[in-house]
Design an enzyme around this catalytic site. Structure first.
Site, short mmCIF file in Angstrom:
data_model
loop_
_atom_site.label_atom_id
_atom_site.label_comp_id
_atom_site.label_asym_id
_atom_site.label_seq_id
_atom_site.Cartn_x
_atom_site.Cartn_y
_atom_site.Cartn_z
N THR B 75 -0.70 8.27 2.45
CA THR B 75 0.53 7.51 2.66
C THR B 75 1.44 8.25 3.62
O THR B 75 1.96 7.68 4.58
CB THR B 75 1.23 7.23 1.32
OG1 THR B 75 0.41 6.33 0.55
CG2 THR B 75 2.60 6.58 1.53
N ASN B 160 -9.98 -0.93 1.86
CA ASN B 160 -9.98 -0.39 0.50
C ASN B 160 -10.36 -1.42 -0.56
O ASN B 160 -10.83 -1.05 -1.63
CB ASN B 160 -8.62 0.21 0.18
CG ASN B 160 -7.48 -0.75 0.44
OD1 ASN B 160 -7.36 -1.30 1.54
ND2 ASN B 160 -6.65 -0.99 -0.55
N GLN B 188 -10.65 5.61 2.99
CA GLN B 188 -11.87 5.25 2.26
C GLN B 188 -13.13 5.71 3.00
O GLN B 188 -14.22 5.64 2.46
CB GLN B 188 -11.94 3.73 2.03
CG GLN B 188 -10.79 3.16 1.22
CD GLN B 188 -10.81 3.56 -0.25
OE1 GLN B 188 -11.79 4.11 -0.75
NE2 GLN B 188 -9.72 3.30 -0.95
N SER B 208 -7.32 11.54 2.72
CA SER B 208 -6.71 11.93 1.47
C SER B 208 -7.69 12.73 0.61
O SER B 208 -8.88 12.40 0.57
CB SER B 208 -6.30 10.66 0.71
OG SER B 208 -5.14 10.90 -0.02
N HIS B 210 -7.85 13.05 -2.77
CA HIS B 210 -8.31 12.52 -4.05
C HIS B 210 -9.30 11.37 -3.92
O HIS B 210 -9.83 10.91 -4.92
CB HIS B 210 -7.11 12.11 -4.92
CG HIS B 210 -6.45 10.84 -4.51
ND1 HIS B 210 -6.62 9.67 -5.19
CD2 HIS B 210 -5.64 10.56 -3.47
CE1 HIS B 210 -5.93 8.72 -4.59
NE2 HIS B 210 -5.32 9.24 -3.54
N THR B 249 6.78 24.26 2.84
CA THR B 249 5.80 25.27 2.45
C THR B 249 4.48 24.62 2.10
O THR B 249 4.46 23.59 1.41
CB THR B 249 6.34 26.06 1.23
OG1 THR B 249 7.53 26.73 1.64
CG2 THR B 249 5.33 27.07 0.73
N CYS B 335 -6.22 -15.99 -6.12
CA CYS B 335 -5.14 -16.94 -5.96
C CYS B 335 -4.58 -17.46 -7.27
O CYS B 335 -3.43 -17.80 -7.36
CB CYS B 335 -5.60 -18.15 -5.15
SG CYS B 335 -6.71 -19.20 -6.06
#
Lengths: 143, 411
Positions: B75, B160, B188, B208, B210, B249, B335
């Protein structure tokens, strides 16, 4: 969603699932009243069929439901309560009683409203088929 | 023996590989220095660890270590890439209109869409491409949207929710021909599929920890250093760490874990990928061969090996999730559900244009077994059959009634 035990119990073992015939088959049967309420795009559709004997007592009830666990449980409960009741007694069932019995969470109250609509709609259909006067307020209406 | 619940939501997050955790541990209590401390051993050791992790990440990406910036995750990387590039390459200063044109797609992740929408309010013009039914953004689609004032294109590598793979190297080549900066959200993709920044024509790439069996709260942004040398306006000002792109840091244990996760991914990617592709295909075949009115969403072939997204007609989403409670997966109701948020990704593909669908995203991972997949397929088939037996819509469908023609009592 964390549901109460009674909802899960009805969801896992729904009572009186089914119908007394296809839509076309029950259309002209005077002993059967059909209610079909809700809409697919809203995520809930309930179909309720009641079988009424000559004394005006709801002898049997069947349902089918496309919807969430609460909607399935509400319609399952409605069929249980309807059996053995007269039409007037059936009309006296209120959505708040369903909410109370199943401990429906606030976001699921519309499921009980839909079940009440289904009951009113099925009884109105039966009355119409049999030439009985239908109180406008009794018929399920778009709201 | 199967243990429940079964985790099939690896596109949401993955468990940390124990080898990653082991690599991280010394950096909490023993090597705890600040890599910015240049005057003592504690700082030097921490810096060495960060440098090693940077090499490990760069090796997986086919990049130079200097091109990897550590962040808190995708993000942040997406925000830094999109906002940072837009502000750096703007055609007019803040406060004016027509600051430049950006191209992205409607089925990107929110971490791309929302920064783009904010830039739109700040004077940039954004084109949101609509995917075709197979979900794939082609180079041609991007090319058709390009304008003389286009400064940035941001197209994810793999989606994703449905796992479809966009034409990243070809889109990158188009951008390079026109001096447009190209960013891809590869959250992904990285660690699952081969990546080579030299030949894939990417300028900015988000990844990312994780999602590739590393820790949460750490990720990276690849920033190209030559042909072209990409510059960014930083989001966070301060100590000037990470070449000034990202002050603060460094999260040394997290970065060490990310590096280790990248190293393992590089070694095991091919083997894992083939195994997961076989399992995923079995899962899809097992479900779709036993149920009618069911479809796998997105392009049939151009997809990641481990993600599948399947739609089921005449079944409501929440009740389906309830019925397969032993399987942890993600629902994307196309939907119809009042209780579940509709998936904008599936909507953009036109899934759910016919009434009453619900969808499941199942994503497999490094420790997913054949037994788990078999159990899941059986559980889904059983659940859908049970709910269809309850569904008045399925009856009507079988009777040949067109649900879109019925006059429903809307409430």
């Amino acid at each position: 969603m964390a549901y109460g035990d009674k909802i899960i119990e009805h969801y896992e073992r729904p009572r009186n699932v089914g119908n007394f015939g296809t839509q076309a088959e029950v259309k002209n049967r005077k002993d059967i009243g059909v209610g079909l309420v809700g809409a697919p795009e809203c995520g809930d559709v309930m179909q309720l069929q009641i079988k009424v004997n000559q004394e005006g007592v709801i002898e049997d009830a069947r349902f089918k439901c496309f919807g969430c666990g609460s909607a399935i449980a509400s319609s399952s409960l409605a069929t249980e309560w309807l059996k053995g009741k007269t039409l007037d007694e059936g009309l006296a069932i209120k959505n708040t009683q369903i909410v109370e019995e199943l401990s429906l969470p606030p976001v699921k109250i519309h499921c009980s409203v839909l079940a009440e609509d289904a009951i009113r709609s099925a009884i109105a259909d039966y009355k119409q088929k049999n030439g009985m006067p239908v109180d406008e307020r009794q018929a399920a209406s778009a709201h | 023996m199967l243990k429940f619940p079964i985790y099939l939501d690896h596109a949401a997050t993955t468990p940390c590989d124990p080898r990653v955790v082991e690599a991280m541990l010394p950096y909490f209590t023993q090597v705890y220095g600040n890599p910015g401390s240049r005057n003592h051993r504690f700082g030097w050791e921490a810096e060495e660890a960060v440098d090693r992790a940077r090499e490990q990440c760069a090796a997986l990406l086919g990049a130079d270590a200097k091109e990897v910036i550590f962040t808190s995750g995708s993000t942040e990387s997406n925000n830094l890439a999109i906002r940072g590039a837009a502000q750096m390459y703007e055609k007019a200063p803040a406060g004016s209109a027509n600051r430049g044109h950006i191209i992205t797609a409607v089925h990107e992740h929110k971490a791309v869409l929302d920064p783009c929408k904010r830039l739109q309010k700040e004077g940039f013009d954004v084109t949101f491409l609509e995917p075709p039914r197979d979900g794939i953004i082609t180079a041609e689609a991007v090319q058709a949207a390009m304008r003389p004032d286009t400064i940035l294109v941001s197209i994810m590598w793999a989606n994703n929710e449905i796992g479809t793979i966009n034409e990243v190297p070809r889109i990158g080549a188009l951008c390079h021909d026109r001096d447009i900066i190209f960013h891809t959200d590869a959250t992904q993709w990285v660690g699952k599929m081969p990546t080579n920044m030299e030949t894939d024509n990417v300028d900015l790439l988000s990844f990312s920890g994780h999602k590739l069996y590393g820790p949460k709260g750490v990720g990276g942004l690849y920033v190209r250093r030559r042909r072209p040398r990409v510059r960014l306006v930083p989001l966070v000002d301060g100590g000037g760490q990470e070449r000034g792109f990202r002050s603060g840091t460094l999260n040394v244990p997290g970065i060490v874990g990310l590096g280790k996760a990248c190293e393992i991914a590089q070694q095991e990617m091919e083997k894992d990928g083939q195994r997961l592709l076989t399992l995923r295909k079995k899962l899809e075949d097992s479900v779709t061969s036993r149920l009618d009115t069911t479809q796998v969403n997105g392009h049939a072939e151009k997809r990641l090996p481990h993600i599948t997204n399947i739609s089921f007609g005449f079944v409501e989403g929440e009740s389906l999730m309830m019925a397969i409670k032993e399987v942890a997966c993600s629902s994307g109701s196309a939907c119809t559900s009042a209780s579940l948020e509709p998936s904008y990704v599936l909507k953009s593909l036109g899934v759910g244009d016919d009434l009453a669908h619900s969808s499941l995203r199942l994503s497999l991972g490094r420790w997913t077994t054949q037994d788990q997949v078999d159990y899941t397929a059986d559980a889904i088939v059983k659940a859908v059959n049970k709910l269809r037996e309850l569904s008045p819509l399925y009856d009507m469908h079988k009777e040949g009634i067109d649900l879109s023609k019925v006059e429903w009592a809307h409430h």
